[in-house]
Scaffold this motif. Structure first.
Motif, PDB file in Angstrom:
ATOM      1  N   ARG A   1      13.155   8.166  -5.130  1.00 21.81           N
ATOM      2  CA  ARG A   1      12.074   7.562  -5.925  1.00 21.81           C
ATOM      3  C   ARG A   1      10.878   7.217  -5.035  1.00 21.81           C
ATOM      4  NH1 ARG A   1      10.402   2.723  -8.438  1.00 21.81           N
ATOM      5  NH2 ARG A   1       9.853   3.038 -10.623  1.00 21.81           N
ATOM      6  N   ARG A   2      11.197   6.665  -3.853  1.00 23.65           N
ATOM      7  CA  ARG A   2      10.115   6.337  -2.922  1.00 23.65           C
ATOM      8  C   ARG A   2       9.377   7.596  -2.497  1.00 23.65           C
ATOM      9  NH1 ARG A   2      13.189   2.022   1.054  1.00 23.65           N
ATOM     10  NH2 ARG A   2      13.240   0.264  -0.429  1.00 23.65           N
TER      11      ARG A   2
ATOM     12  N   ILE B   1       3.173  10.983  -5.559  1.00 23.18           N
ATOM     13  CA  ILE B   1       2.277  10.632  -6.666  1.00 23.18           C
ATOM     14  C   ILE B   1       0.978  10.005  -6.161  1.00 23.18           C
ATOM     15  CG2 ILE B   1       2.017   9.078  -8.649  1.00 23.18           C
ATOM     16  CD1 ILE B   1       4.983   9.514  -9.200  1.00 23.18           C
ATOM     17  N   THR B   2       1.075   9.182  -5.128  1.00 21.78           N
ATOM     18  CA  THR B   2      -0.112   8.462  -4.644  1.00 21.78           C
ATOM     19  C   THR B   2      -1.018   9.321  -3.771  1.00 21.78           C
ATOM     20  OG1 THR B   2       1.156   7.634  -2.766  1.00 21.78           O
ATOM     21  CG2 THR B   2       1.065   6.261  -4.730  1.00 21.78           C
ATOM     22  N   ILE B   3      -0.664  10.527  -3.525  1.00 23.55           N
ATOM     23  CA  ILE B   3      -1.472  11.410  -2.645  1.00 23.55           C
ATOM     24  C   ILE B   3      -1.744  12.725  -3.381  1.00 23.55           C
ATOM     25  CG2 ILE B   3      -1.476  12.690  -0.473  1.00 23.55           C
ATOM     26  CD1 ILE B   3       0.364  10.539   0.645  1.00 23.55           C
ATOM     27  N   PRO B   4      -2.960  13.251  -3.360  1.00 24.13           N
ATOM     28  CA  PRO B   4      -4.152  12.590  -2.765  1.00 24.13           C
ATOM     29  C   PRO B   4      -5.087  12.066  -3.846  1.00 24.13           C
ATOM     30  CG  PRO B   4      -4.500  14.931  -2.891  1.00 24.13           C
ATOM     31  CD  PRO B   4      -3.227  14.681  -3.602  1.00 24.13           C
TER      32      PRO B   4
ATOM     33  N   ASN C   1       0.032   4.650  -9.479  1.00 24.31           N
ATOM     34  CA  ASN C   1       1.093   4.035 -10.285  1.00 24.31           C
ATOM     35  C   ASN C   1       0.906   2.526 -10.412  1.00 24.31           C
ATOM     36  OD1 ASN C   1       3.386   4.169 -11.896  1.00 24.31           O
ATOM     37  ND2 ASN C   1       4.778   3.789 -10.179  1.00 24.31           N
ATOM     38  N   ILE C   2      -0.355   2.125 -10.716  1.00 24.49           N
ATOM     39  CA  ILE C   2      -0.670   0.708 -10.937  1.00 24.49           C
ATOM     40  C   ILE C   2      -1.384   0.602 -12.277  1.00 24.49           C
ATOM     41  CG2 ILE C   2      -0.753   0.092  -8.476  1.00 24.49           C
ATOM     42  CD1 ILE C   2      -3.763   0.410  -8.600  1.00 24.49           C
ATOM     43  N   SER C   3      -1.610  -0.670 -12.697  1.00 25.27           N
ATOM     44  CA  SER C   3      -2.205  -0.828 -14.039  1.00 25.27           C
ATOM     45  C   SER C   3      -3.451  -1.720 -14.059  1.00 25.27           C
ATOM     46  CB  SER C   3      -1.155  -1.402 -15.000  1.00 25.27           C
ATOM     47  OG  SER C   3      -0.644  -2.632 -14.510  1.00 25.27           O
TER      48      SER C   3
END
Length: 330
Positions: free
Chosen positions: A266-267, A273-276, A320-322
Motif C-alpha cells: 500500500r505504501r 500515486i503521489t508522483i509526479p 491522496n488528500i482532501s
C-alpha cells in the motif's frame, strides 16, 4: 474318532475326580520319589490379573501337605464365586532345592478358576503340566497359550509389526471370555505394543471397556485397562494440544506476514500515486504551502480562478488528500 474317544475319557476322569474329592476345587498329584518330597508344601495364591508377572501382587491363600502317594488338594471354599487367576506352586525345602527347581523345572502354574469349577493335575515328571478342568475361561486361556508358543523363542529377525497384527487379531476376534481377553491385552502391553494399537483403533478399546463395565466381571480386573486408556488418551490430547498451539502460532505468523506485505504494498502504491505533479501543479502546491489564497495564486500566475481550482483538485487527488490542512501537514 480317536480324538472324540480321548475327550470322552478325559471328561469321565474329570467327573470321577470331582466325585472322589467332593468339595475340592483343586486336586492332583506330585511325583513323590523320596521321603523328603513328602515334606514339601504346595501353596495357593490369588493373582492380580493386571500384574501377572509381579510376585508382589500375589495374595497367599493357603498351603497343603503332599500325601505319601503324592496327592494334594485345596477346598472349594478357598476360591471366589467369580473366575479369578490363581497360582499353584511347589515350595522347595531349601535354597539349593529352590535353585534346582527354578533352573530345571517350572514349579508353578497360573490358572483361572471359580469355586463352582474344578481342576485336576496329573502325576508327571514335572509338576502341574498335565491337567483337566471344566472352567471355560481356563480352557480358552489354554488356547491363548498354545497360540503364543510360536513367539516364545524370539530371534533377531522378530517382526513386532507382524506379531502385533497376528496377536491383536487373535485377542480381538478369537477370544470370547472377557477375563482371557484382558490377559491377552496385558501381553500386548508387556511387549510395548498396546499403545500403538489403542492410538490406531481407539473405538475398539472404548467399546471393550464399556462391555467390561456392563458385565458381571470384577472391576479390579479391568481397572488396569481403564487407567492405560486414560493415560494414552491424555497423551493424545496433549499431543493434539501441542500441535494446535504450533498450528495457531504458524497461522498467526502467516497473518502478520500478510499484513506487513499488504502495508508495504500500500505504501508503495501511495508513493506511485503521489508522483509526479506537473510543473504548474508544483508551483500551485508551493504557493498554497506559503499561505496564498486561490485568488492570490490566480493573480500571481496570471491564470483564472477556475484554473487554480482545477490544479488544486488534481493535487489533492495525486497526493491522496482532501484539504489544505492535510497538504500543509505533508
Amino acid at each position: 474318532m480317536k480324538e472324540e474317544h480321548k475327550n470322552y475319557i478325559i471328561s469321565i476322569a474329570l467327573l470321577l475326580c470331582t466325585i472322589s474329592y467332593g468339595r475340592h476345587s483343586v486336586s492332583g498329584y506330585i511325583n513323590v520319589k523320596t521321603q523328603n518330597d513328602q515334606n514339601q508344601k504346595v501353596s495357593l495364591s490369588r493373582i492380580d490379573p493386571s500384574e501377572q508377572s509381579d510376585s508382589n501382587n500375589e495374595q497367599f491363600i493357603a498351603s497343603t501337605s503332599i500325601g505319601e502317594d503324592g496327592f494334594f488338594a485345596f477346598d472349594q471354599n478357598l476360591f471366589k464365586s467369580q473366575d479369578h487367576i490363581y497360582k499353584i506352586q511347589l515350595n522347595p525345602l531349601s535354597i539349593k532345592e529352590k535353585k534346582i527347581l527354578s533352573d530345571k523345572v517350572k514349579h508353578f502354574k497360573l490358572f483361572i478358576l471359580s469355586k463352582k469349577d474344578t481342576i485336576h493335575f496329573y502325576k508327571g515328571s514335572e509338576p502341574f503340566v498335565d491337567y483337566t478342568t471344566n472352567n471355560s475361561a481356563e480352557l480358552e486361556w489354554q488356547k491363548l497359550r498354545k497360540f503364543e508358543t510360536k513367539y516364545e523363542n524370539l530371534t533377531t529377525d522378530f517382526d513386532p509389526k507382524q506379531y502385533l497384527m497376528e496377536t491383536k487379531g487373535y485377542v480381538k476376534d478369537s477370544l470370547q471370555i472377557l477375563l482371557v481377553k484382558l490377559i491377552g491385552i496385558k501381553r500386548l502391553d508387556d511387549q510395548n505394543l498396546l499403545e500403538k494399537d489403542v492410538k490406531k483403533n481407539p473405538d475398539y478399546y472404548l467399546n471393550l471397556l464399556k462391555e467390561l463395565k456392563t458385565s458381571d466381571i470384577n472391576p479390579e480386573f479391568y481397572i488396569y485397562l481403564e487407567n492405560r486408556l486414560t493415560s494414552i488418551n491424555q497423551d493424545l490430547t496433549n499431543q493434539k494440544y501441542t500441535l494446535s498451539l504450533w498450528g495457531n502460532g504458524i497461522a498467526l505468523l502467516i497473518i502478520i506476514g500478510l499484513c506487513l506485505f499488504y502495508l508495504k504494498s500500500r505504501r508503495k502504491n501511495l508513493k506511485i500515486i503521489t508522483i509526479p505533479l506537473s510543473k504548474q501543479e508544483e508551483v500551485v502546491k508551493n504557493l498554497i504551502a506559503s499561505g496564498k489564497s486561490n485568488k492570490e495564486i490566480a493573480n500571481e500566475l496570471f491564470i483564472s480562478l477556475s484554473t487554480v481550482k482545477t490544479h488544486i483538485t488534481n493535487i489533492y487527488s495525486k497526493l491522496n488528500i482532501s484539504n489544505r490542512k492535510e497538504l500543509l501537514q505533508r
